[in-house]
Design a protein around this motif. Structure first.
Motif, mmCIF file in Angstrom:
data_model
loop_
_atom_site.group_PDB
_atom_site.id
_atom_site.type_symbol
_atom_site.label_atom_id
_atom_site.label_comp_id
_atom_site.label_asym_id
_atom_site.label_seq_id
_atom_site.Cartn_x
_atom_site.Cartn_y
_atom_site.Cartn_z
ATOM 1 N N THR A 1 38.317 23.194 43.731
ATOM 2 C CA THR A 1 39.115 24.405 43.564
ATOM 3 C C THR A 1 38.267 25.570 43.056
ATOM 4 O OG1 THR A 1 39.786 23.619 41.369
ATOM 5 C CG2 THR A 1 41.288 23.178 43.203
ATOM 6 N N PHE B 1 36.605 26.956 46.108
ATOM 7 C CA PHE B 1 37.627 27.601 46.924
ATOM 8 C C PHE B 1 38.003 28.960 46.332
ATOM 9 C CE2 PHE B 1 42.000 28.696 47.813
ATOM 10 C CZ PHE B 1 42.101 28.527 49.183
ATOM 11 N N ASN B 2 38.253 29.019 45.034
ATOM 12 C CA ASN B 2 38.653 30.264 44.380
ATOM 13 C C ASN B 2 37.566 31.330 44.501
ATOM 14 O OD1 ASN B 2 41.130 29.207 43.581
ATOM 15 N ND2 ASN B 2 40.361 28.523 41.598
ATOM 16 N N LYS C 1 47.200 32.141 49.341
ATOM 17 C CA LYS C 1 46.108 31.359 48.772
ATOM 18 C C LYS C 1 46.484 29.887 48.684
ATOM 19 C CE LYS C 1 42.985 31.338 44.761
ATOM 20 N NZ LYS C 1 42.676 32.015 43.477
ATOM 21 N N GLU C 2 47.725 29.597 48.305
ATOM 22 C CA GLU C 2 48.186 28.213 48.223
ATOM 23 C C GLU C 2 48.249 27.563 49.604
ATOM 24 O OE1 GLU C 2 48.778 26.275 45.544
ATOM 25 O OE2 GLU C 2 47.879 27.956 44.453
ATOM 26 N N LEU D 1 44.667 26.765 50.501
ATOM 27 C CA LEU D 1 44.195 25.679 49.642
ATOM 28 C C LEU D 1 44.695 24.340 50.162
ATOM 29 C CD1 LEU D 1 42.782 24.713 47.049
ATOM 30 C CD2 LEU D 1 44.935 25.119 45.817
#
Length: 216
Positions: free
Chosen positions: A30, A33-34, A60-61, A64
């Motif tokens: 994560t 990814f962020n 974004k979710e 993800l």
């Protein structure tokens, strides 16, 4: 002595967009990814996904969940058909423009298992991006961050399908192909492997490089 302004070396818009998307979806943590997401999408991002408006955090979710940092382990990301339109004829690669592309993701589930084997999944999508230079950078610096950001997204995302391999001993020969592989669609439609190969021919297997993400 006055410092000279250094013109940044940046990739063409099609390479920039596809490499950023590739790096985002292949992120395995994560944190990674962020970091990629924040240097790719503008803060005032506008998103339309399957005809519905999404906020930046909601989108974004979604990404993800598709990425390797989500519930699936990414095996392949295939991107093709990159089409670029620059609003102003210019040799300046930082101007921005519009990018359209198709991508498919093949992954293995971290949650669902069939006969002890992780279920394979496939995501198919088309996406149109608006890219602009939105981040100011200092007049003097040895290395400049890429100021381009995606400011708008219009995307069509098909429901995820599952590709499950069954032992031949449990699949009647007259109901599916001899491979024992079937795809479970979003409306409970079982398709044999030959049908999947026809769908797969619509997408290339061209590899896309990982994006060079600056520390900002």
């Amino acid at each position: 002595m006055a410092s000279e302004r250094v013109i940044p070396r940046v990739p063409p818009l099609s390479v920039w967009a596809s490499s950023r998307l590739n790096s985002l979806l292949r992120s395995e943590t994560t944190d990674r990814f962020n970091r990629v997401f924040d240097v790719t999408f503008a803060q005032d991002l506008e998103v339309v996904l399957n005809g519905k408006s999404f906020t930046r955090d909601e989108y974004k979710e979604v990404l993800l969940g598709q990425s390797g940092a989500g519930p699936s382990a990414i095996k392949d990301v295939h991107i093709e058909g990159e089409t670029v339109v620059n609003p102003i004829p210019s040799g300046d690669r930082l101007v921005g423009g519009f990018v359209g592309m198709f991508y498919t993701i093949t992954s293995t589930s971290k949650r669902f298992f069939v006969f002890g084997v992780p279920a394979r999944q496939k995501d198919v999508s088309s996406i149109n991006l608006t890219v602009k230079s939105t981040v100011p950078y200092p007049a003097t610096r040895l290395r400049y961050p890429d100021p381009r950001r995606i400011t708008a997204v219009n995307q069509i995302l098909q429901p995820r399908t599952f590709i499950v391999s069954y032992p031949r001993s449990v699949v009647p020969a007259n109901e599916t192909s001899g491979s024992g592989k079937v795809e479970l669609g979003p409306v409970n439609i079982t398709q044999v492997e030959e049908e999947l190969s026809v769908l797969g021919n619509k997408f290339s297997t061209a590899s896309v490089p990982e994006a060079d993400i600056d520390e900002e």
